[in-house]
Motif scaffolding. Structure first.
Motif, PDB file in Angstrom:
ATOM      1  N   PRO A  22       0.357  -1.452   0.202  1.00 35.97           N
ATOM      2  CA  PRO A  22       0.188   0.063  -0.404  1.00 35.97           C
ATOM      3  C   PRO A  22       1.161   1.507   0.134  1.00 35.97           C
ATOM      4  CG  PRO A  22       0.390  -1.338   1.810  1.00 35.97           C
ATOM      5  CD  PRO A  22       0.942  -2.114   1.597  1.00 35.97           C
ATOM      6  N   THR A  23       0.077   2.391  -0.097  1.00 33.46           N
ATOM      7  CA  THR A  23       0.712   3.604  -0.147  1.00 33.46           C
ATOM      8  C   THR A  23       1.483   4.078   0.995  1.00 33.46           C
ATOM      9  OG1 THR A  23      -0.286   4.379  -1.798  1.00 33.46           O
ATOM     10  CG2 THR A  23       0.774   6.543  -0.180  1.00 33.46           C
ATOM     11  N   ARG A  24       2.954   4.592   1.340  1.00 32.00           N
ATOM     12  CA  ARG A  24       2.921   4.675   3.347  1.00 32.00           C
ATOM     13  C   ARG A  24       3.234   6.237   2.532  1.00 32.00           C
ATOM     14  NH1 ARG A  24       6.385  -0.744   2.108  1.00 32.00           N
ATOM     15  NH2 ARG A  24       5.368  -2.356   3.863  1.00 32.00           N
ATOM     16  N   THR A  25       3.154   7.012   3.699  1.00 32.78           N
ATOM     17  CA  THR A  25       3.364   8.521   3.768  1.00 32.78           C
ATOM     18  C   THR A  25       4.028   8.731   5.262  1.00 32.78           C
ATOM     19  OG1 THR A  25       0.545   8.665   2.969  1.00 32.78           O
ATOM     20  CG2 THR A  25       2.333  10.063   3.651  1.00 32.78           C
ATOM     21  N   VAL A  26       5.084   8.857   5.247  1.00 34.24           N
ATOM     22  CA  VAL A  26       6.273   9.853   6.182  1.00 34.24           C
ATOM     23  C   VAL A  26       6.052  10.886   6.119  1.00 34.24           C
ATOM     24  CG1 VAL A  26       8.625   9.192   7.252  1.00 34.24           C
ATOM     25  CG2 VAL A  26       7.171   7.113   5.688  1.00 34.24           C
ATOM     26  N   GLY A  27       4.908  11.940   6.802  1.00 28.90           N
ATOM     27  CA  GLY A  27       5.862  12.980   6.284  1.00 28.90           C
ATOM     28  C   GLY A  27       4.965  13.760   5.131  1.00 28.90           C
ATOM     29  N   VAL A  47       7.292  14.049  -3.594  1.00 28.04           N
ATOM     30  CA  VAL A  47       7.352  15.219  -1.742  1.00 28.04           C
ATOM     31  C   VAL A  47       6.568  16.285  -2.051  1.00 28.04           C
ATOM     32  CG1 VAL A  47       9.578  15.780  -1.142  1.00 28.04           C
ATOM     33  CG2 VAL A  47       9.457  13.732  -2.016  1.00 28.04           C
ATOM     34  N   ASP A  48       6.087  16.270  -1.277  1.00 25.76           N
ATOM     35  CA  ASP A  48       5.576  18.110  -1.117  1.00 25.76           C
ATOM     36  C   ASP A  48       4.419  17.927  -2.304  1.00 25.76           C
ATOM     37  OD1 ASP A  48       6.761  18.562   1.131  1.00 25.76           O
ATOM     38  OD2 ASP A  48       8.559  19.235  -0.076  1.00 25.76           O
ATOM     39  N   ASP A  97      17.414  15.944   4.365  1.00 17.56           N
ATOM     40  CA  ASP A  97      17.535  15.698   5.708  1.00 17.56           C
ATOM     41  C   ASP A  97      16.709  14.711   6.216  1.00 17.56           C
ATOM     42  OD1 ASP A  97      15.149  17.151   4.725  1.00 17.56           O
ATOM     43  OD2 ASP A  97      14.803  18.184   6.411  1.00 17.56           O
ATOM     44  N   ARG A  98      15.915  14.082   4.985  1.00 21.10           N
ATOM     45  CA  ARG A  98      14.796  13.249   5.631  1.00 21.10           C
ATOM     46  C   ARG A  98      15.020  11.412   5.796  1.00 21.10           C
ATOM     47  NH1 ARG A  98      10.045  14.278   3.740  1.00 21.10           N
ATOM     48  NH2 ARG A  98       9.933  16.145   2.003  1.00 21.10           N
ATOM     49  N   VAL A  99      16.857  11.119   4.874  1.00 21.85           N
ATOM     50  CA  VAL A  99      17.572  10.468   5.649  1.00 21.85           C
ATOM     51  C   VAL A  99      18.318  10.300   6.402  1.00 21.85           C
ATOM     52  CG1 VAL A  99      18.758   8.019   4.669  1.00 21.85           C
ATOM     53  CG2 VAL A  99      16.930   9.141   3.102  1.00 21.85           C
ATOM     54  N   ARG A 100      18.116   9.996   7.456  1.00 21.11           N
ATOM     55  CA  ARG A 100      19.479   9.863   8.453  1.00 21.11           C
ATOM     56  C   ARG A 100      21.047   9.273   8.691  1.00 21.11           C
ATOM     57  NH1 ARG A 100      19.139   8.896  14.544  1.00 21.11           N
ATOM     58  NH2 ARG A 100      17.199   7.588  14.047  1.00 21.11           N
ATOM     59  N   THR A 101      21.702   9.399   8.899  1.00 19.52           N
ATOM     60  CA  THR A 101      22.902   8.484   8.887  1.00 19.52           C
ATOM     61  C   THR A 101      23.176   8.275  10.786  1.00 19.52           C
ATOM     62  OG1 THR A 101      24.232   9.115   7.006  1.00 19.52           O
ATOM     63  CG2 THR A 101      25.481   7.695   8.532  1.00 19.52           C
ATOM     64  N   GLY A 109      28.234   3.595  11.709  1.00 20.41           N
ATOM     65  CA  GLY A 109      28.341   2.329  12.348  1.00 20.41           C
ATOM     66  C   GLY A 109      27.252   2.063  12.364  1.00 20.41           C
ATOM     67  N   VAL A 110      26.574   1.852  11.878  1.00 24.40           N
ATOM     68  CA  VAL A 110      24.655   1.344  12.036  1.00 24.40           C
ATOM     69  C   VAL A 110      24.137   1.255  10.951  1.00 24.40           C
ATOM     70  CG1 VAL A 110      22.971   0.569  13.186  1.00 24.40           C
ATOM     71  CG2 VAL A 110      24.429   1.110  14.513  1.00 24.40           C
ATOM     72  N   GLY A 111      23.496   2.366  10.704  1.00 22.63           N
ATOM     73  CA  GLY A 111      22.866   1.938   9.190  1.00 22.63           C
ATOM     74  C   GLY A 111      22.007   3.849   8.444  1.00 22.63           C
ATOM     75  N   TYR A 112      21.069   3.546   8.712  1.00 20.61           N
ATOM     76  CA  TYR A 112      20.256   4.756   7.941  1.00 20.61           C
ATOM     77  C   TYR A 112      18.686   4.310   8.951  1.00 20.61           C
ATOM     78  CZ  TYR A 112      24.373   5.325   4.584  1.00 20.61           C
ATOM     79  OH  TYR A 112      25.259   5.334   3.991  1.00 20.61           O
ATOM     80  N   ALA A 113      17.836   6.025   8.588  1.00 24.08           N
ATOM     81  CA  ALA A 113      17.155   5.588   9.217  1.00 24.08           C
ATOM     82  C   ALA A 113      16.007   6.447   8.369  1.00 24.08           C
ATOM     83  CB  ALA A 113      16.496   6.223  10.893  1.00 24.08           C
ATOM     84  N   LEU A 114      15.407   6.939   8.054  1.00 25.03           N
ATOM     85  CA  LEU A 114      14.091   7.136   7.237  1.00 25.03           C
ATOM     86  C   LEU A 114      12.927   8.304   7.991  1.00 25.03           C
ATOM     87  CD1 LEU A 114      12.764   8.547   4.150  1.00 25.03           C
ATOM     88  CD2 LEU A 114      11.267   7.032   4.458  1.00 25.03           C
ATOM     89  N   GLU A 115      13.597   9.463   8.215  1.00 26.61           N
ATOM     90  CA  GLU A 115      13.154  10.882   8.956  1.00 26.61           C
ATOM     91  C   GLU A 115      11.515  11.118   9.146  1.00 26.61           C
ATOM     92  OE1 GLU A 115      14.185  10.598  12.528  1.00 26.61           O
ATOM     93  OE2 GLU A 115      14.900   8.958  11.745  1.00 26.61           O
ATOM     94  N   GLU A 116      10.868  11.343   9.300  1.00 28.28           N
ATOM     95  CA  GLU A 116       9.331  11.671   8.820  1.00 28.28           C
ATOM     96  C   GLU A 116       9.857  13.734   9.439  1.00 28.28           C
ATOM     97  OE1 GLU A 116       5.187  12.888  10.640  1.00 28.28           O
ATOM     98  OE2 GLU A 116       5.778  10.902  10.761  1.00 28.28           O
ATOM     99  N   ARG A 117       9.158  14.894   8.097  1.00 26.81           N
ATOM    100  CA  ARG A 117       9.288  15.917   8.158  1.00 26.81           C
ATOM    101  C   ARG A 117       8.116  16.149   7.049  1.00 26.81           C
ATOM    102  NH1 ARG A 117      12.778  17.727   2.977  1.00 26.81           N
ATOM    103  NH2 ARG A 117      11.565  19.562   3.743  1.00 26.81           N
TER     104      ARG A 117
END
Length: 230
Positions: free
Chosen positions: A136-141, A154-155, A215-219, A222-230
């Motif tokens: 399904p469609t995923r919405t993050v911010g 995006v926007d 700024d949507r993808v946070r490093t 030593g671990v990996g990445y995260a998708l941030e909501e904005r």
């Protein structure tokens, strides 16, 4: 070959020894291989043989590998493994931007190239399976990822992503805010069990950031990445 199905692979390399070396190894793996030695010949061979994957040198006579990649992707989406003479980030990012899926830097080990080829072919097979049961469609911010149409907004504006960039974003969007390890992402998106010693993920993240916002993808070092909501 055992687990891998027989595929047709186009090898585009102007250095005869390297072209033949790669061709012989892929044929030994059970694939049908078509050879080309320049840009125009590569496009003609692609149209004639309809390959399942292209191994593509960046520097070619006639016109370069970037132009070959643009032209074949315009004809039909196909996985492309790019061969680069140096690990130049600009060349790599441009290559990923025109539709290459992965890259190997010369000189390379035959075993590594074969592993990358098989990983790309497995990814294509998995993508076809997932398309049948579209997410399904995923919405993050203000970011929307539509699994059924494989479109990203995006926007409110459409953003064009390559197939691998879309798969990477989908993996991150599955758990927004949570850190996905490098190993998880490489296994889920590329089908690799060992991501050590490769910058493929980092290059794709950089290309993805340029399209959806840095700024949507946070490093998480030593671990990996995260998708941030904005």
């Amino acid at each position: 070959m055992t687990a891998e199905a027989r595929r047709t692979i186009l090898v585009v390399e102007d250095e005869p020894l390297i072209n033949q070396m790669v061709t012989d190894r892929l044929r030994a793996e059970g694939h049908d291989v078509v050879q080309a030695h320049d840009g125009p010949g590569a496009v003609v061979a692609f149209e004639e043989h309809d390959p399942d994957l292209v191994v593509l040198d960046l520097m070619l006579p006639g016109f370069d590998g970037l132009e070959v990649c643009r032209r074949v992707q315009a004809l039909r989406p196909v996985p492309v493994l790019m061969l680069t003479a140096r690990d130049d980030e600009t060349d790599v990012l441009v290559g990923l931007g025109v539709g290459a899926d992965d890259y190997v830097t010369k000189p390379f080990r035959q075993r590594e190239l074969v592993a990358r080829v098989h990983a790309l072919l497995r990814r294509v097979d998995r993508a076809a399976e997932l398309a049948a049961e579209a997410a399904p469609t995923r919405t993050v911010g203000s970011l929307a990822v539509d699994g059924a149409t494989r479109r990203v907004r995006v926007d409110g504006a459409d953003v064009h992503l390559t197939p691998l960039e879309f798969d990477l974003l989908t993996a991150l969007a599955a758990e927004p805010g949570s850190v996905r390890s490098r190993e998880e992402l490489m296994q889920e998106v590329w089908g690799w069990s060992d991501a050590s010693g490769t910058r493929t993920l980092d290059s794709h993240v950089k290309a993805l950031r340029a399209k959806i916002g840095a700024d949507r993808v946070r490093t998480v070092h030593g671990v990996g990445y995260a998708l941030e909501e904005r």
